[in-house]
Scaffold this motif. Structure first.
Motif, PDB file in Angstrom:
ATOM      1  N   THR A   1       0.845  -1.196   0.000  1.00  0.00           N
ATOM      2  CA  THR A   1       0.000   0.000   0.000  1.00  0.00           C
ATOM      3  C   THR A   1       0.880   1.246   0.000  1.00  0.00           C
ATOM      4  O   THR A   1       1.952   1.259   0.589  1.00  0.00           O
ATOM      5  CB  THR A   1      -0.922   0.031   1.233  1.00  0.00           C
ATOM      6  OG1 THR A   1      -0.122  -0.082   2.415  1.00  0.00           O
ATOM      7  CG2 THR A   1      -1.944  -1.094   1.174  1.00  0.00           C
ATOM      8  N   CYS A   2       0.408   2.277  -0.654  1.00  0.00           N
ATOM      9  CA  CYS A   2       1.132   3.539  -0.802  1.00  0.00           C
ATOM     10  C   CYS A   2       1.360   4.180   0.571  1.00  0.00           C
ATOM     11  O   CYS A   2       0.448   4.266   1.386  1.00  0.00           O
ATOM     12  CB  CYS A   2       0.314   4.476  -1.700  1.00  0.00           C
ATOM     13  SG  CYS A   2       0.917   6.161  -1.783  1.00  0.00           S
ATOM     14  N   ALA A   3       2.612   4.630   0.807  1.00  0.00           N
ATOM     15  CA  ALA A   3       2.943   5.213   2.104  1.00  0.00           C
ATOM     16  C   ALA A   3       2.220   6.540   2.325  1.00  0.00           C
ATOM     17  O   ALA A   3       1.981   6.944   3.455  1.00  0.00           O
ATOM     18  CB  ALA A   3       4.448   5.408   2.214  1.00  0.00           C
ATOM     19  N   GLU A   4       1.860   7.214   1.241  1.00  0.00           N
ATOM     20  CA  GLU A   4       1.260   8.538   1.377  1.00  0.00           C
ATOM     21  C   GLU A   4      -0.238   8.493   1.609  1.00  0.00           C
ATOM     22  O   GLU A   4      -0.778   9.225   2.435  1.00  0.00           O
ATOM     23  CB  GLU A   4       1.556   9.367   0.129  1.00  0.00           C
ATOM     24  CG  GLU A   4       2.459  10.543   0.416  1.00  0.00           C
ATOM     25  CD  GLU A   4       2.796  11.307  -0.846  1.00  0.00           C
ATOM     26  OE1 GLU A   4       2.084  12.269  -1.138  1.00  0.00           O
ATOM     27  OE2 GLU A   4       3.784  10.943  -1.504  1.00  0.00           O
ATOM     28  N   CYS A   5      -0.935   7.610   0.872  1.00  0.00           N
ATOM     29  CA  CYS A   5      -2.395   7.628   0.944  1.00  0.00           C
ATOM     30  C   CYS A   5      -2.991   6.291   1.366  1.00  0.00           C
ATOM     31  O   CYS A   5      -4.190   6.212   1.621  1.00  0.00           O
ATOM     32  CB  CYS A   5      -2.994   8.049  -0.393  1.00  0.00           C
ATOM     33  SG  CYS A   5      -2.816   6.805  -1.674  1.00  0.00           S
ATOM     34  N   GLY A   6      -2.177   5.236   1.434  1.00  0.00           N
ATOM     35  CA  GLY A   6      -2.704   3.935   1.839  1.00  0.00           C
ATOM     36  C   GLY A   6      -3.372   3.160   0.717  1.00  0.00           C
ATOM     37  O   GLY A   6      -3.784   2.028   0.913  1.00  0.00           O
TER      38      GLY A   6
ATOM     39  N   GLY B   1      -1.882   3.003  -8.636  1.00  0.00           N
ATOM     40  CA  GLY B   1      -3.173   3.470  -9.102  1.00  0.00           C
ATOM     41  C   GLY B   1      -3.565   4.819  -8.523  1.00  0.00           C
ATOM     42  O   GLY B   1      -4.319   5.580  -9.135  1.00  0.00           O
ATOM     43  N   CYS B   2      -3.035   5.141  -7.332  1.00  0.00           N
ATOM     44  CA  CYS B   2      -3.391   6.400  -6.679  1.00  0.00           C
ATOM     45  C   CYS B   2      -2.689   7.594  -7.312  1.00  0.00           C
ATOM     46  O   CYS B   2      -3.038   8.740  -7.051  1.00  0.00           O
ATOM     47  CB  CYS B   2      -3.034   6.334  -5.199  1.00  0.00           C
ATOM     48  SG  CYS B   2      -1.283   6.022  -4.910  1.00  0.00           S
ATOM     49  N   GLY B   3      -1.648   7.326  -8.131  1.00  0.00           N
ATOM     50  CA  GLY B   3      -0.936   8.420  -8.774  1.00  0.00           C
ATOM     51  C   GLY B   3       0.319   8.858  -8.042  1.00  0.00           C
ATOM     52  O   GLY B   3       1.136   9.588  -8.599  1.00  0.00           O
ATOM     53  N   HIS B   4       0.481   8.452  -6.778  1.00  0.00           N
ATOM     54  CA  HIS B   4       1.712   8.794  -6.070  1.00  0.00           C
ATOM     55  C   HIS B   4       2.872   7.978  -6.653  1.00  0.00           C
ATOM     56  O   HIS B   4       2.731   6.781  -6.882  1.00  0.00           O
ATOM     57  CB  HIS B   4       1.566   8.513  -4.569  1.00  0.00           C
ATOM     58  CG  HIS B   4       0.623   9.461  -3.886  1.00  0.00           C
ATOM     59  ND1 HIS B   4      -0.444   9.047  -3.132  1.00  0.00           N
ATOM     60  CD2 HIS B   4       0.595  10.823  -3.889  1.00  0.00           C
ATOM     61  CE1 HIS B   4      -1.096  10.112  -2.678  1.00  0.00           C
ATOM     62  NE2 HIS B   4      -0.490  11.198  -3.126  1.00  0.00           N
ATOM     63  N   VAL B   5       3.997   8.653  -6.874  1.00  0.00           N
ATOM     64  CA  VAL B   5       5.159   7.998  -7.475  1.00  0.00           C
ATOM     65  C   VAL B   5       6.126   7.578  -6.370  1.00  0.00           C
ATOM     66  O   VAL B   5       6.465   8.374  -5.500  1.00  0.00           O
ATOM     67  CB  VAL B   5       5.859   8.950  -8.467  1.00  0.00           C
ATOM     68  CG1 VAL B   5       7.125   8.311  -9.029  1.00  0.00           C
ATOM     69  CG2 VAL B   5       4.895   9.321  -9.593  1.00  0.00           C
TER      70      VAL B   5
END
Ligand SMILES: [Zn+2]
Length: 181
Positions: free
Chosen positions: A116-121, A149-153
């Motif tokens: 999971t993305c560290a920024e948004c989960g 998928g959330c767009g965070h790189v």
């Protein structure tokens, strides 16, 4: 936007419109609260979350998102199979040092990080991992690249820091839903 924080009716409607796709459902200051909300949504038993009915048609998980904990949901009542969300992923990243010792060249390091993305989960692009080649001093190094998928790189330096500092989930965030009867 027009969507207030933790508007479960809106989150459920958005998730229903995109069956099988993980959708953001809210941020919580407490990890315990978020995990309990996710469990309750997955179970579909509690009346607290009427947006997520019927029972068995929803999956939910909680994951760290910055200094908060986010809850993500997906609608699985459409009858199509969905891929289970892994709790971690193993990737090869380029380590160029932390800059404190000057130029140290490039080393390929294999790390295991949360899926999971560290920024948004949101779910990381664990299913988009592909080999990539990066050049340093005329030599080529095989690393991995993926698209969230959330767009965070995910920058390699941040991924390396995360592998050192962010604890991996202790249990899979997504549990299988049993259909009874
Ligand atoms: Zn993200």
């Amino acid at each position: 936007m027009g969507r207030t924080r933790n508007d479960h009716a809106a989150a459920a409607a958005a998730a229903r419109a995109l069956p099988g796709k993980w959708t953001f459902a809210g941020n919580f200051p407490s990890s315990l609260t978020a995990k309990s909300v996710a469990r309750n949504i997955s179970s579909g038993r509690l009346p607290n979350y009427p947006a997520y009915q019927p029972a068995g048609a929803w999956e939910a998980y909680a994951a760290p998102a910055g200094d908060q904990e986010s809850v993500w949901v997906r609608y699985i009542g459409h009858g199509e199979p969905v891929a289970p969300l892994p709790d971690r992923m193993t990737v090869r990243v380029a380590d160029r040092g932390d800059g404190t010792r000057g130029y140290v060249g490039l080393e390929v390091v294999t790390v295991t990080i949360a899926a999971t993305c560290a920024e948004c989960g949101g779910p990381r692009g664990w299913d988009t991992v592909r080999p990539n080649w990066t050049c340093e001093d005329g030599a080529w190094y095989g690393v991995d690249t993926w698209t969230n998928g959330c767009g965070h790189v995910d920058m390699f330096a941040a991924v390396l820091r995360e592998a050192r500092l962010r604890p991996l989930p202790v249990a899979p965030p997504s549990r299988p839903v049993e259909v009874i009867g």
